[in-house]
Design a protein around this motif. Structure first.
Motif, PDB file in Angstrom:
ATOM      1  N   TRP A 175      75.634  57.232  15.031  1.00 44.61           N
ATOM      2  CA  TRP A 175      75.163  56.246  13.950  1.00 44.61           C
ATOM      3  C   TRP A 175      73.974  55.746  14.695  1.00 44.61           C
ATOM      4  O   TRP A 175      73.782  55.774  15.755  1.00 44.61           O
ATOM      5  N   LEU A 232      79.123  40.075   5.817  1.00 50.30           N
ATOM      6  CA  LEU A 232      80.119  40.497   4.548  1.00 50.30           C
ATOM      7  C   LEU A 232      80.292  39.286   3.865  1.00 50.30           C
ATOM      8  O   LEU A 232      81.022  38.381   4.226  1.00 50.30           O
ATOM      9  N   ARG A 282      85.242  46.063  -1.248  1.00 55.65           N
ATOM     10  CA  ARG A 282      85.731  47.434  -0.916  1.00 55.65           C
ATOM     11  C   ARG A 282      85.302  47.753   0.556  1.00 55.65           C
ATOM     12  O   ARG A 282      86.005  48.604   1.472  1.00 55.65           O
ATOM     13  N   SER A 283      84.406  46.953   1.392  1.00 52.38           N
ATOM     14  CA  SER A 283      84.261  47.175   2.639  1.00 52.38           C
ATOM     15  C   SER A 283      84.920  46.479   3.638  1.00 52.38           C
ATOM     16  O   SER A 283      85.093  46.782   4.534  1.00 52.38           O
ATOM     17  N   LEU A 284      85.655  45.512   3.100  1.00 56.82           N
ATOM     18  CA  LEU A 284      86.446  44.527   3.891  1.00 56.82           C
ATOM     19  C   LEU A 284      87.169  45.278   4.884  1.00 56.82           C
ATOM     20  O   LEU A 284      87.404  44.907   5.930  1.00 56.82           O
ATOM     21  N   HIS A 328      87.439  47.944   5.950  1.00 60.86           N
ATOM     22  CA  HIS A 328      86.600  48.736   6.913  1.00 60.86           C
ATOM     23  C   HIS A 328      86.367  47.946   8.095  1.00 60.86           C
ATOM     24  O   HIS A 328      86.293  48.105   9.549  1.00 60.86           O
ATOM     25  N   TYR A 329      85.825  46.496   7.750  1.00 63.39           N
ATOM     26  CA  TYR A 329      85.464  45.590   8.936  1.00 63.39           C
ATOM     27  C   TYR A 329      86.697  45.474   9.471  1.00 63.39           C
ATOM     28  O   TYR A 329      86.708  45.095  10.865  1.00 63.39           O
ATOM     29  N   LEU A 372      81.301  46.066  -3.900  1.00 63.40           N
ATOM     30  CA  LEU A 372      80.947  46.671  -2.861  1.00 63.40           C
ATOM     31  C   LEU A 372      81.531  45.982  -1.398  1.00 63.40           C
ATOM     32  O   LEU A 372      82.129  46.567  -0.604  1.00 63.40           O
ATOM     33  N   ALA A 373      81.528  44.494  -1.574  1.00 62.09           N
ATOM     34  CA  ALA A 373      81.670  43.872  -0.435  1.00 62.09           C
ATOM     35  C   ALA A 373      83.236  43.812  -0.247  1.00 62.09           C
ATOM     36  O   ALA A 373      83.671  43.986   0.700  1.00 62.09           O
ATOM     37  N   THR A 408      78.074  44.888  15.459  1.00 54.62           N
ATOM     38  CA  THR A 408      78.481  46.181  14.840  1.00 54.62           C
ATOM     39  C   THR A 408      78.527  47.185  16.003  1.00 54.62           C
ATOM     40  O   THR A 408      79.358  48.157  16.114  1.00 54.62           O
TER      41      THR A 408
END
Length: 92
Positions: free
Chosen positions: A15, A60, A75-77, A79-80, A72-73, A27
């Protein structure tokens, strides 16, 4: 490194994070703790945390007027949350 100089990424790089403000650095820290490296942080300043913390930080944000960005935010939660092994996500 001069601004126009290019370098090849180290072999095995999984990454790359642009910027080492608090969002980029945290991150990278979370990815490293989760043993998801190696990775690379690209920073244009001579020290970390110089600009993004006071300007365009990568946070986020679930409260968003734009339906696509909000989706999108949301759906990302998860993963965070997977990266947050110590329960340090701040919700406000």
């Amino acid at each position: 490194m001069p601004q126009n100089e290019t370098r090849v990424l180290p072999a095995g790089t999984r990454w790359v994070i642009a910027g080492a403000g608090f969002a980029g650095a945290s991150t990278a820290w979370a990815l490293a703790r989760a043993k998801l490296g190696p990775g690379v942080i690209c920073e244009q300043e001579s020290s970390y945390g110089t600009h993004a913390s006071g300007r365009n930080a990568g946070l986020l944000r679930l409260v968003e007027k734009d339906a696509i960005v909000r989706g999108l935010a949301i759906r990302s939660l998860p993963h965070y949350e997977e990266l947050d092994t110590e329960g340090t996500i701040v919700r406000s």
